[in-house]
Scaffold this motif. Structure first.
Motif, short mmCIF file in Angstrom:
data_model
loop_
_atom_site.label_atom_id
_atom_site.label_comp_id
_atom_site.label_asym_id
_atom_site.label_seq_id
_atom_site.Cartn_x
_atom_site.Cartn_y
_atom_site.Cartn_z
N ASP A 46 0.85 -1.19 0.00
CA ASP A 46 0.00 0.00 0.00
C ASP A 46 0.89 1.25 0.00
O ASP A 46 2.09 1.17 0.28
CB ASP A 46 -0.90 0.01 1.24
CG ASP A 46 -1.94 -1.10 1.23
OD1 ASP A 46 -2.00 -1.88 0.27
OD2 ASP A 46 -2.70 -1.19 2.21
N GLU A 80 -4.62 -4.82 7.92
CA GLU A 80 -5.93 -4.25 7.65
C GLU A 80 -5.97 -2.76 8.02
O GLU A 80 -6.68 -1.97 7.41
CB GLU A 80 -7.04 -5.02 8.39
CG GLU A 80 -7.01 -4.94 9.89
CD GLU A 80 -6.09 -5.94 10.57
OE1 GLU A 80 -6.32 -6.19 11.78
OE2 GLU A 80 -5.17 -6.49 9.96
N HIS A 83 -4.39 -0.90 5.14
CA HIS A 83 -5.40 -0.85 4.07
C HIS A 83 -6.42 0.25 4.37
O HIS A 83 -6.77 1.04 3.49
CB HIS A 83 -6.14 -2.17 3.95
CG HIS A 83 -5.38 -3.28 3.29
ND1 HIS A 83 -4.34 -3.10 2.41
CD2 HIS A 83 -5.57 -4.63 3.36
CE1 HIS A 83 -3.91 -4.28 1.98
NE2 HIS A 83 -4.64 -5.23 2.56
N ARG A 87 -7.14 3.67 2.17
CA ARG A 87 -8.47 4.01 1.65
C ARG A 87 -8.90 5.39 2.14
O ARG A 87 -9.50 6.16 1.39
CB ARG A 87 -9.51 2.97 2.08
CG ARG A 87 -9.46 1.68 1.29
CD ARG A 87 -10.59 0.76 1.76
NE ARG A 87 -10.54 -0.54 1.16
CZ ARG A 87 -11.49 -1.02 0.35
NH1 ARG A 87 -12.53 -0.30 0.04
NH2 ARG A 87 -11.37 -2.23 -0.14
N TRP A 100 -10.19 -6.04 0.50
CA TRP A 100 -8.74 -6.13 0.39
C TRP A 100 -8.27 -6.98 1.55
O TRP A 100 -8.39 -6.58 2.72
CB TRP A 100 -8.09 -4.77 0.50
CG TRP A 100 -8.46 -3.73 -0.49
CD1 TRP A 100 -9.36 -3.82 -1.53
CD2 TRP A 100 -7.95 -2.40 -0.54
NE1 TRP A 100 -9.43 -2.63 -2.20
CE2 TRP A 100 -8.57 -1.74 -1.62
CE3 TRP A 100 -7.04 -1.70 0.23
CZ2 TRP A 100 -8.31 -0.42 -1.95
CZ3 TRP A 100 -6.78 -0.37 -0.09
CH2 TRP A 100 -7.40 0.25 -1.17
N ALA A 102 -5.69 -8.77 4.13
CA ALA A 102 -4.44 -8.40 4.80
C ALA A 102 -3.68 -9.68 5.11
O ALA A 102 -3.94 -10.34 6.12
CB ALA A 102 -4.76 -7.62 6.07
#
Length: 179
Positions: A46, A80, A83, A87, A100, A102
Motif C-alpha cells: 500500500d 488491515e 489498508h 483508503r 482487500w 491483509a
C-alpha cells in the motif's frame, strides 16, 4: 507458483471493505461466497505508485465482474489498518467496495508462491478461480508494471463460456467448434 488446475489455497484473513473504521473490517475465507467465481489480485505494498492505478481500474469495472457472478478480491502483505488508512487517504480508493485481504503473515502469498524473492512482498499476481475453487487463470507481472483489468474480465468471459475461444475473443463473438 500455483497455476491453472491447482486448488486455490485455504485461507482465513482479515479484510477491509471501506474506509469506515466502524464498519470497514470483515473476515474473509476461502469459503466466503461459495459457489461463485472469484478474481484475486495482489499488489506489493500500500501507499505506492503503480498499485493504486490497478486497484482503481479493477474498481471501475467491479460491476461487470458482479454481473458475471464473480467476486473481486484484492490483497497485499499490509495489515488491515494500513489498508484502511490508505483508503482513507485517497478519495478514489475510499470509494471502492471490494475487499482487500491483509496477508500480514504472508501465508496465502506463500501458499500461492507469489512472494518476491528479494523484497518479500506479493508479486502483481492475478488468479481467476472457478466456483469449485480451481485456478483457471494465473498471471504475474513484474513489480514495476501494472496489469490490465479489462483483459482479466475478457478471460473470465471466455472461461465462463466453457467453449473454445480464439485469440482476442470478446464476449458475444462466435466461439470455435471442434471439427
Amino acid at each position: 507458483m500455483l497455476t491453472v488446475g491447482d486448488k486455490f489455497p485455504s485461507f482465513d484473513l482479515k479484510a477491509v471493505v471501506s474506509g469506515d473504521i466502524k464498519t470497514g473490517f470483515t473476515q474473509l475465507t476461502d469459503q466466503s461466497d461459495a459457489g461463485k467465481w472469484k478474481v484475486f489480485f495482489f499488489w506489493p505494498k500500500d501507499f505506492t505508485f503503480v498499485c493504486p492505478t490497478e486497484i482503481v481500474a479493477f474498481g471501475a469495472i467491479e460491476k461487470a465482474f458482479n454481473e458475471r457472478d464473480t467476486v473481486l478480491v484484492g490483497g497485499s502483505i499490509d495489515t488491515e489498518f494500513v489498508h484502511l488508512a490508505w483508503r482513507q487517504s485517497r478519495e478514489d480508493l475510499g470509494k471502492l467496495t471490494f475487499p482487500w485481504v491483509a496477508d500480514v503473515k504472508r501465508e496465502l502469498c506463500q501458499a500461492l508462491g507469489i512472494l518476491d524473492k528479494n523484497e518479500g512482498v506479493a508479486l502483481r499476481a492475478t488468479f481467476i478461480v472457478d466456483p469449485q475453487g480451481i485456478i483457471r487463470f494465473a498471471s504475474v507481472n513484474d513489480l514495476s508494471v501494472g496489469r490490465n483489468p479489462d483483459e482479466v474480465l475478457r478471460v473470465l468471459d471466455a472461461l465462463q463460456t466453457d467453449e473454445l475461444c480464439p485469440c482476442n475473443w470478446q464476449q458475444g463473438e462466435a466461439v470455435l467448434k471442434a471439427a
